[in-house]
Scaffold this active site. Structure first.
Site, PDB file in Angstrom:
ATOM      1  N   PRO A 168       0.811  -1.223   0.000  1.00 43.74           N
ATOM      2  CA  PRO A 168       0.000   0.000   0.000  1.00 43.74           C
ATOM      3  C   PRO A 168       0.838   1.263   0.000  1.00 43.74           C
ATOM      4  O   PRO A 168       1.623   1.490   0.917  1.00 43.74           O
ATOM      5  CB  PRO A 168      -0.807  -0.107   1.297  1.00 43.74           C
ATOM      6  N   GLU A 169       0.693   2.034  -1.030  1.00 42.64           N
ATOM      7  CA  GLU A 169       1.291   3.363  -1.097  1.00 42.64           C
ATOM      8  C   GLU A 169       0.131   4.354  -1.138  1.00 42.64           C
ATOM      9  O   GLU A 169      -1.006   3.973  -0.903  1.00 42.64           O
ATOM     10  CB  GLU A 169       2.165   3.508  -2.357  1.00 42.64           C
ATOM     11  N   LYS A 209       1.069   7.603   3.819  1.00 42.25           N
ATOM     12  CA  LYS A 209       0.646   6.212   3.725  1.00 42.25           C
ATOM     13  C   LYS A 209      -0.165   5.794   4.943  1.00 42.25           C
ATOM     14  O   LYS A 209      -0.470   4.615   5.116  1.00 42.25           O
ATOM     15  CB  LYS A 209       1.875   5.297   3.602  1.00 42.25           C
ATOM     16  N   HIS A 244      -3.879 -14.125  11.411  1.00 39.99           N
ATOM     17  CA  HIS A 244      -3.200 -12.826  11.370  1.00 39.99           C
ATOM     18  C   HIS A 244      -4.160 -11.656  11.562  1.00 39.99           C
ATOM     19  O   HIS A 244      -3.855 -10.537  11.178  1.00 39.99           O
ATOM     20  CB  HIS A 244      -2.422 -12.634  10.067  1.00 39.99           C
ATOM     21  N   ARG A 253       2.642  -9.900   8.069  1.00 41.52           N
ATOM     22  CA  ARG A 253       4.031  -9.588   8.425  1.00 41.52           C
ATOM     23  C   ARG A 253       4.173  -8.596   9.563  1.00 41.52           C
ATOM     24  O   ARG A 253       5.256  -8.400  10.069  1.00 41.52           O
ATOM     25  CB  ARG A 253       4.770  -9.057   7.196  1.00 41.52           C
ATOM     26  N   ARG A 300      16.168  -0.514  -2.436  1.00 40.58           N
ATOM     27  CA  ARG A 300      14.959  -1.123  -2.995  1.00 40.58           C
ATOM     28  C   ARG A 300      15.176  -1.477  -4.452  1.00 40.58           C
ATOM     29  O   ARG A 300      15.926  -0.806  -5.162  1.00 40.58           O
ATOM     30  CB  ARG A 300      13.773  -0.141  -2.904  1.00 40.58           C
TER      31      ARG A 300
END
Length: 301
Positions: free
Chosen positions: A2-3, A57, A101, A120, A268
């Site tokens: 997600p950006e 974000k 999760h 995560r 990145r």
DNA sequence: CTCGATCCCTGGACGC
DNA sequence: TGCGTCCAGGGATCGA
């Protein structure tokens, strides 16, 4: 991942579906990504969700002690939610079993649950009173959709870092991530390793325009679904079909057919066209001996 | 100031 | 089928 466009999509969805609801209770799972879990449990029950907005974000869940959060009677307290890489925040029928999760469940007054799941746990949740919120938000840079030409120009001039690193730096610009950084650089024909302060005025203008265009188009298509991004309705976005650089290693450039390359920049994966986006001299392989040995050799590979 | 390295974390892809 | 390994990456942190 997600950006800005993905978070915007989720925030708009939640604004439509859960704004105005009252939080009845909070149930927590793993809490190592939550700033202050006990405070969530203590402060949230009884508060209303007055509004949901995006900030970089982050999603900003504005809370209110009153049923009508329309005026400044809002407590000013907010829930700051970052989806990290794999976070999801979406409403479900409370009776529906919750998946693995699922770490936070907000029971709402209409029988639904707003659930946060994040495999995560790279995300973040923080309950922040007004004053702390302002302080927290103050750490971030300008919204890329709102920044003006002059301000953008100044930003670039004041940084000697690589342009890719600057675009990803949330304290410089808030909301740009790896995908949209690469896409806007490709459109602008600017190599990710170019030094920000070295970009020409024209390049700076082009980059700002393209960055904004890419973000707007992505929002219109409800974001990019690369791995498992789903919007608040559980629908994937469509923007990944429009990617011109990101994830296209060895595939032909849409402009010149040259194979898209991948290199690590700012830690990145960065995708770019080696022909359309010429590398700066500073991007040449750095050798510790470069100072003394100035030889140049044929490009390898 | 800017960089790279490292860590956090899990699931998916891949090789055998 | 199953196991080991590598990789993805936003962000914090630390040393160079």
């Amino acid at each position: 991942m997600p950006e800005l466009p993905e978070v915007e999509t989720v925030a708009r969805g939640l604004q439509m579906t859960v704004a105005g609801r009252k939080i009845i209770s909070v149930t927590l799972g793993k809490t190592d990504f939550i700033d202050n879990p006990a405070e969530l449990e203590q402060q949230l029950p009884g508060q209303h969700i007055s509004r949901i907005e995006r900030f970089g974000k982050f999603m900003l869940v504005r809370l209110s002690r009153e049923a009508d959060g329309s005026n400044s009677a809002t407590s000013g307290d907010s829930l700051l939610v970052h989806l990290g890489m794999t976070g999801h925040l979406s409403p479900h029928a409370a009776a529906e079993p919750f998946p693995k999760h699922t770490h936070v469940r907000f029971l709402l007054d209409d029988g639904r649950e707003l659930r946060y799941t994040d495999a995560r746990r790279f995300g973040r949740i923080a309950y922040l009173a007004a004053e702390h919120l302002l302080k927290e938000l103050g750490r971030f840079g300008a919204d890329p959709l709102e920044i003006g030409e002059a301000e953008f120009e100044t930003l670039l001039r004041s940084h000697n870092s690589r342009i890719k690193a600057l675009l990803l730096d949330q304290t410089a610009l808030r909301g740009v991530g790896n995908i949209y950084a690469d896409e806007s650089l490709w459109r602008s024909r600017i190599h990710p390793m170019r030094i920000a302060s070295n970009l020409s005025v024209k390049e700076a203008r082009t980059l700002r325009k393209n960055l904004q265009a890419v973000l707007r188009e992505a929002i219109a298509l409800r974001g990019s679904s690369i791995i498992d991004f789903l919007d608040a309705d559980g629908e994937p976005g469509e923007y990944q079909r429009r990617h011109r650089a990101y994830g296209r290693e060895r595939k032909p450039c849409y402009r010149c057919k040259t194979g898209i390359r991948r290199a690590i920049v700012a830690g990145r994966s960065s995708y770019f066209c080696p022909k359309c986006q010429p590398a700066p001299r500073s991007a040449r392989k750095r050798s510790k001996r470069r100072k003394t040995v100035t030889h140049r050799r044929k490009r390898t590979s």
